[in-house]
Every structure is written in structure tokens, then in C-alpha cells.
Design an enzyme around this catalytic site. Structure first.
Site, PDB file in Angstrom:
ATOM      1  NE  ARG A 164     -29.823   0.703   8.708  1.00 44.63           N
ATOM      2  CZ  ARG A 164     -29.707  -0.576   8.367  1.00 44.63           C
ATOM      3  NH1 ARG A 164     -30.485  -1.483   8.931  1.00 44.63           N
ATOM      4  NH2 ARG A 164     -28.831  -0.933   7.448  1.00 44.63           N
ATOM      5  NE  ARG A 257     -32.995  -1.601   5.558  1.00 50.50           N
ATOM      6  CZ  ARG A 257     -31.897  -2.336   5.598  1.00 50.50           C
ATOM      7  NH1 ARG A 257     -31.927  -3.551   6.134  1.00 50.50           N
ATOM      8  NH2 ARG A 257     -30.760  -1.888   5.113  1.00 50.50           N
ATOM      9  NE  ARG A 268     -26.223  -0.273   3.181  1.00 52.38           N
ATOM     10  CZ  ARG A 268     -26.111  -0.811   4.391  1.00 52.38           C
ATOM     11  NH1 ARG A 268     -26.712  -1.935   4.653  1.00 52.38           N
ATOM     12  NH2 ARG A 268     -25.406  -0.227   5.323  1.00 52.38           N
TER      13      ARG A 268
HETATM   14  N1  LIG Z   1     -18.304  -9.596   9.163  1.00 49.82           N
HETATM   15  C1  LIG Z   1     -19.306  -9.039   9.854  1.00 49.82           C
HETATM   16  N2  LIG Z   1     -20.357  -8.572   9.214  1.00 49.82           N
HETATM   17  C2  LIG Z   1     -21.362  -8.037   9.946  1.00 49.82           C
HETATM   18  C3  LIG Z   1     -21.325  -7.977  11.352  1.00 49.82           C
HETATM   19  N3  LIG Z   1     -22.470  -7.403  11.783  1.00 49.82           N
HETATM   20  C4  LIG Z   1     -23.192  -7.143  10.700  1.00 49.82           C
HETATM   21  N4  LIG Z   1     -22.545  -7.518   9.584  1.00 49.82           N
HETATM   22  C5  LIG Z   1     -22.962  -7.455   8.186  1.00 49.82           C
HETATM   23  O1  LIG Z   1     -22.790  -6.151   7.730  1.00 49.82           O
HETATM   24  C6  LIG Z   1     -23.712  -5.917   6.678  1.00 49.82           C
HETATM   25  C7  LIG Z   1     -24.375  -4.584   6.873  1.00 49.82           C
HETATM   26  O2  LIG Z   1     -25.203  -4.624   8.020  1.00 49.82           O
HETATM   27  P1  LIG Z   1     -26.142  -3.400   8.363  1.00 49.82           P
HETATM   28  O3  LIG Z   1     -25.348  -2.139   8.354  1.00 49.82           O
HETATM   29  O4  LIG Z   1     -26.882  -3.718   9.603  1.00 49.82           O
HETATM   30  O5  LIG Z   1     -27.108  -3.291   7.100  1.00 49.82           O
HETATM   31  P2  LIG Z   1     -28.201  -4.267   6.471  1.00 49.82           P
HETATM   32  O6  LIG Z   1     -27.566  -5.551   6.123  1.00 49.82           O
HETATM   33  O7  LIG Z   1     -28.620  -3.503   5.278  1.00 49.82           O
HETATM   34  O8  LIG Z   1     -29.300  -4.415   7.476  1.00 49.82           O
HETATM   35  C8  LIG Z   1     -24.668  -7.101   6.686  1.00 49.82           C
HETATM   36  O9  LIG Z   1     -24.256  -7.976   5.637  1.00 49.82           O
HETATM   37  C9  LIG Z   1     -24.429  -7.760   7.999  1.00 49.82           C
HETATM   38  O10 LIG Z   1     -24.647  -9.167   7.919  1.00 49.82           O
HETATM   39  C10 LIG Z   1     -20.172  -8.495  12.002  1.00 49.82           C
HETATM   40  O11 LIG Z   1     -20.015  -8.505  13.208  1.00 49.82           O
HETATM   41  N5  LIG Z   1     -19.201  -9.016  11.204  1.00 49.82           N
HETATM   42  N1  LIG Z   2     -40.060 -12.029   2.490  1.00 48.92           N
HETATM   43  C1  LIG Z   2     -40.177 -10.709   2.465  1.00 48.92           C
HETATM   44  N2  LIG Z   2     -41.034 -10.137   1.613  1.00 48.92           N
HETATM   45  C2  LIG Z   2     -41.154  -8.785   1.545  1.00 48.92           C
HETATM   46  N3  LIG Z   2     -40.455  -7.932   2.318  1.00 48.92           N
HETATM   47  C3  LIG Z   2     -39.571  -8.451   3.196  1.00 48.92           C
HETATM   48  C4  LIG Z   2     -39.396  -9.856   3.307  1.00 48.92           C
HETATM   49  N4  LIG Z   2     -38.446 -10.076   4.244  1.00 48.92           N
HETATM   50  C5  LIG Z   2     -38.058  -8.864   4.725  1.00 48.92           C
HETATM   51  N5  LIG Z   2     -38.737  -7.900   4.081  1.00 48.92           N
HETATM   52  C6  LIG Z   2     -38.584  -6.440   4.256  1.00 48.92           C
HETATM   53  O1  LIG Z   2     -37.393  -6.094   3.538  1.00 48.92           O
HETATM   54  C7  LIG Z   2     -36.693  -5.043   4.210  1.00 48.92           C
HETATM   55  C8  LIG Z   2     -35.267  -5.515   4.486  1.00 48.92           C
HETATM   56  O2  LIG Z   2     -35.299  -6.527   5.488  1.00 48.92           O
HETATM   57  P1  LIG Z   2     -34.174  -6.615   6.625  1.00 48.92           P
HETATM   58  O3  LIG Z   2     -34.627  -7.673   7.556  1.00 48.92           O
HETATM   59  O4  LIG Z   2     -33.900  -5.261   7.157  1.00 48.92           O
HETATM   60  O5  LIG Z   2     -32.933  -7.125   5.743  1.00 48.92           O
HETATM   61  P2  LIG Z   2     -31.410  -7.356   6.104  1.00 48.92           P
HETATM   62  O6  LIG Z   2     -31.305  -7.483   7.582  1.00 48.92           O
HETATM   63  O7  LIG Z   2     -31.052  -8.619   5.387  1.00 48.92           O
HETATM   64  O8  LIG Z   2     -30.670  -6.171   5.571  1.00 48.92           O
HETATM   65  C9  LIG Z   2     -37.477  -4.730   5.475  1.00 48.92           C
HETATM   66  O9  LIG Z   2     -38.255  -3.574   5.251  1.00 48.92           O
HETATM   67  C10 LIG Z   2     -38.352  -5.969   5.675  1.00 48.92           C
HETATM   68  O10 LIG Z   2     -39.556  -5.639   6.318  1.00 48.92           O
END
Ligand SMILES: Nc1nc2c(ncn2[C@@H]2O[C@H](COP(=O)(O)OP(=O)(O)O)[C@@H](O)[C@H]2O)c(=O)[nH]1
Ligand SMILES: Nc1ncnc2c1ncn2[C@@H]1O[C@H](COP(=O)(O)OP(=O)(O)O)[C@@H](O)[C@H]1O
Length: 381
Positions: A164, A257, A268
Site C-alpha cells: 500500500r 481506511r 474481506r
Molecule cells: N497466516 C498469516 N496471515 C497473515 C500474515 N501476515 C498477515 N496476515 C493476515 O493477512 C490478512 C490480510 O492482511 P493485510 O493484507 O495486511 O490486510 P488488513 O488485514 O486489511 O490490514 C490479515 O488477516 C493479517 O492478519 C502471515 O504471516 N500469516
Molecule cells: N477503535 C477504532 N475506532 C474507529 N476506527 C478505528 C478503530 N481502530 C482502528 N480504526 C481505524 O480502522 C481502520 C482499520 O484499522 P487497521 O488497524 O488498519 O485494521 P487491521 O490491521 O485489523 O486491518 C484504520 O483506518 C484505523 O485507523
């Protein structure tokens, strides 16, 4: 209870200091490779069939700089002490018949051995954080890392998804090609991996161990499939699932986000339902945290982590003498301890010339490190 027989010998070949260790009907010969890589070579001699096998070697390998001494620990592994390196770098286990090695042998259809580095003390359990996309895992982890930079370290996963805008390679993820991650997975370099939202994500053994080697507590942000794999692995961890206050709020956060296309958001959200369904499965997660108000959730997360009854690794011996560079070699084995003798045979800076290595509470092992080693000085000898 008397002394056990010691089945080992150290043979000085021309350019290759090698250790030969008998375990059951086999002799394991461990030596340095002929090239300049200083990596290990292992050969197995079957005394019944008089045949030699060169096994596949898994795990992070010791750099065999000088010579080593070795001794079997039960019939599952061989303790190898590398000479001439700091004590905390010198203790290794060559796993020859542990559950991990047996499983890998089946998968690969070849003879397999695996290295695992010995770590003094147990350290603190890593923390696995799972939850649906957009729930706030990354936000909570970022807060934790900012507030406690010396206490926690993030396990940087590998992924085939594109970065990203604000993501940095090597910091948020190791962004990688599918063929590369698949090769590394097949070579046993990953603790777990999963196909998530159409991409491959995985935790390399090195990602976790580089954090714990720094003495920090490792935080893993992985999906539910990954959490399940870690549960089944030798890594003992604490498992936390972060839930949204409602599905609508989750969708709102994901959209706000602004990092995914509409199609990716839909994927998702579909996966989120399945993840939420599994969060209550018995024995999978230790704690569920609702991320409604961010500050409240963060306080609850901190409470969970400090309530954990793990002790900091406060092994005085390790801090005082773990960095001692005088090499040690194995001199004998009793029922519960292995005695190590300093190469120089001098008491330097208060360091002991004789050490007792207690292997009674080992945990972990390949893939990863073998923890729980205890060392005490036997200066009165
Ligand atoms: N099994 C596994 N899941 C992962 C790993 N790294 C990230 N994830 C998971 O992959 C999913 C997607 O992550 P990401 O693409 O960063 O998107 P986000 O969860 O929307 O921030 C999330 O549920 C993460 O917890 C990994 O090393 N192993
Ligand atoms: N408690 C909360 N209340 C409102 N917004 C939140 C809260 N926690 C996280 N966010 C926002 O929600 C979005 C998703 O959070 P993020 O940390 O990227 O989630 P994840 O890693 O689980 O995918 C981000 O824009 C973040 O700033």
C-alpha cells in the site's frame, strides 16, 4: 543414579574438524562444508546396512568456525557446542528424530535433520493477534510498538500482495514473489503460511526468532488459519482475537481506511464472517478483545499482556557470562546435566571454567529455537 556412558568422539581430519556421534544404530558425522561458507555438513552412517546417507538439513545453521563437541540428548537430538564463539551463540541442537523431523521426513520422502539454536532461559511467549480485516489490529500493534519499543518487536511477515502507499518493504511486510515464497516454504523456512484474500502470507521462522533473539517479545499479526497453524507448532504463544463492535462498524472502518478497491472490500467482508465464526472455537484463542473505543481496547490489551504470568528472562548467568567468548567443550554427562569445560581452563572476569548445562526443561525446538536451557557455574571444581 550414576554417570551415563558418553558416546561421542571428536575427530580432527585435515581441514575438517568433525564430530561423530552414535545414536542407536546410526553414527551422525557433523562437519564444516569444504567451501568457504562455514555451513554444516551432516552424514549418517547406518551401522546395520553399512550405508551412508546425506540428509536434507533444515533450520538456521550454525556457522562452524572452528571445531565443535557433540553429545546425544536422548534419541531425538544431538547437543552440539561450537567452540571459539560466545557462549550464547555456541549451543545448538541437531534434531534427528523429533516430531518435526519425523513430519518433514514424511513430507519430503528423504532423510531429514534440522538445526535448532539453544537459548538460555525461556523468554516471554510471543503474542499472536488475529481478527478480521479493518478491525484495528495494525492500529493497536502500532501503538504498542510506539509505547514499548524495547519490549516488543513485530514479526515481519512475507506476502505476495502489493504494498500500500505508506507501506515499507522489510518494515510492514517483506513483499515477495509467489515463486520465491513457495520455494522458501518448501525448504521449511516458514513457521506457518496461509492463502488470505487471494494472496499468500507467511511467517518465516527468522521473522519470529530475530525478535526473540533481541530479547524482545514478538507480536504476530496473522489470520485465523495462521493462528491455527501456530497453535499446532512447537511455538508456545498467547492467542488474541480482536472483534469489531458490529459488522457495520467493521465495514465502515474498512471503507474509511481507503486502501482497498470495492471488490477487495467485498472479499474481506466475506472472509470476516468466517473469521468471526471461528473466533469462539474452543482452544483456539485465549482472549477475545472488542475494539469499540480504541483507547479502551488498547488499555485492555496492555492489561492482558502484563497479566501474563511469564517472567522476564532475568538469568544473571546469561547476562554476565552469555557474552563470554572463551570456548567451551563437553566433558561429561550426568543424568540431569552436561558439564562444559572452558577451552582456556582459566577463570577470567569471574567466568567459570566449568559449567553445568541443565537440559531438564527444554521447550520449542525446530522449526525455531530450543529454549529453556539453564546454566550454572561450577567454580568450586
Ligand atoms: N497466516 C498469516 N496471515 C497473515 C500474515 N501476515 C498477515 N496476515 C493476515 O493477512 C490478512 C490480510 O492482511 P493485510 O493484507 O495486511 O490486510 P488488513 O488485514 O486489511 O490490514 C490479515 O488477516 C493479517 O492478519 C502471515 O504471516 N500469516
Ligand atoms: N477503535 C477504532 N475506532 C474507529 N476506527 C478505528 C478503530 N481502530 C482502528 N480504526 C481505524 O480502522 C481502520 C482499520 O484499522 P487497521 O488497524 O488498519 O485494521 P487491521 O490491521 O485489523 O486491518 C484504520 O483506518 C484505523 O485507523
Amino acid at each position: 543414579m550414576g554417570e551415563e556412558a558418553v558416546h561421542f568422539s571428536v575427530v580432527d581430519a585435515k581441514d575438517c574438524k568433525q564430530s561423530a556421534v552414535d545414536v542407536g544404530d546410526k553414527t551422525y558425522v557433523i562437519c564444516r562444508s569444504d567451501d568457504d561458507s562455514k555451513t554444516s555438513v551432516v552424514k549418517i552412517h547406518d551401522k546395520l546396512t553399512h550405508t551412508w546417507v546425506v540428509p536434507t538439513i533444515l533450520g538456521k545453521q550454525p556457522l562452524l568456525t572452528k571445531s565443535q563437541s557433540a553429545i546425544p540428548v536422548g534419541d531425538e537430538k544431538i547437543l552440539v557446542i561450537e567452540k571459539g564463539v560466545p557462549l550464547n551463540e555456541s549451543i545448538w541442537f541437531l534434531e534427528i528424530d523429533t516430531p518435526f523431523v519425523k513430519q518433514q521426513r514424511k513430507i519430503k520422502g528423504t532423510e531429514v535433520v534440522s538445526w535448532s539454536k539453544g537459548v538460555i532461559g525461556v523468554g516471554q511467549k510471543p503474542v499472536v493477534i488475529s481478527g478480521p480485516s479493518g478491525v484495528g489490529k495494525g492500529t493497536l500493534i502500532a501503538k504498542l510498538m510506539k509505547d514499548y519499543p524495547s519490549k516488543f518487536g513485530f514479526s515481519v511477515s512475507h506476502t505476495t500482495r502489493s504494498p500500500r502507499e505508506k507501506e515499507i518493504d522489510g518494515v510492514h511486510y517483506h513483499f515477495t514473489e509467489r515463486s520465491k515464497i513457495e520455494k522458501d516454504i518448501s525448504e521449511g523456512k516458514f513457521l506457518e503460511f496461509a492463502h488470505v484474500h487471494g494472496n499468500v502470507y507467511g511467517t518465516s521462522i527468522e521473522a519470529v526468532e530475530s525478535v526473540t533473539d533481541e530479547g524482545k517479545r514478538c507480536i504476530l499479526d496473522i489470520d485465523v488459519q495462521g493462528a491455527r497453524s501456530v497453535r499446532a507448532s512447537s511455538l508456545e504463544a498467547i492467542f488474541i482475537f480482536v472483534c469489531p463492535p458490529s459488522f457495520e462498524e467493521l465495514e465502515k472502518r474498512l471503507r474509511a481506511r481507503g486502501t482497498e478497491t470495492e471488490e477487495q472490500i467485498q472479499k474481506r467482508l466475506r472472509n470476516a464472517r468466517a473469521e468471526l465464526d471461528q473466533s469462539n472455537e474452543q482452544g483456539l484463542f485465549d482472549h477475545l478483545l472488542v475494539n469499540d473505543d480504541l483507547e479502551t481496547c488498547y488499555e485492555n490489551l496492555k492489561k492482558l499482556l502484563s497479566l501474563d504470568d511469564d517472567q522476564e528472562d532475568s538469568d544473571d548467568f546469561f547476562t554476565k557470562e552469555g557474552k563470554e567468548t572463551a570456548g567451551y567443550s563437553i566433558v561429561s554427562k550426568t543424568v540431569s546435566e552436561i558439564l562444559l569445560q572452558s577451552e582456556t581452563n582459566e577463570v577470567k572476569n569471574g567466568a567459570a571454567c566449568l559449567l553445568a548445562l541443565d537440559l531438564s526443561s527444554l521447550s520449542g525446538g525446530a522449526p525455531g529455537r530450543t529454549r529453556g536451557l539453564k546454566i550454572r557455574s561450577v567454580n568450586s571444581f
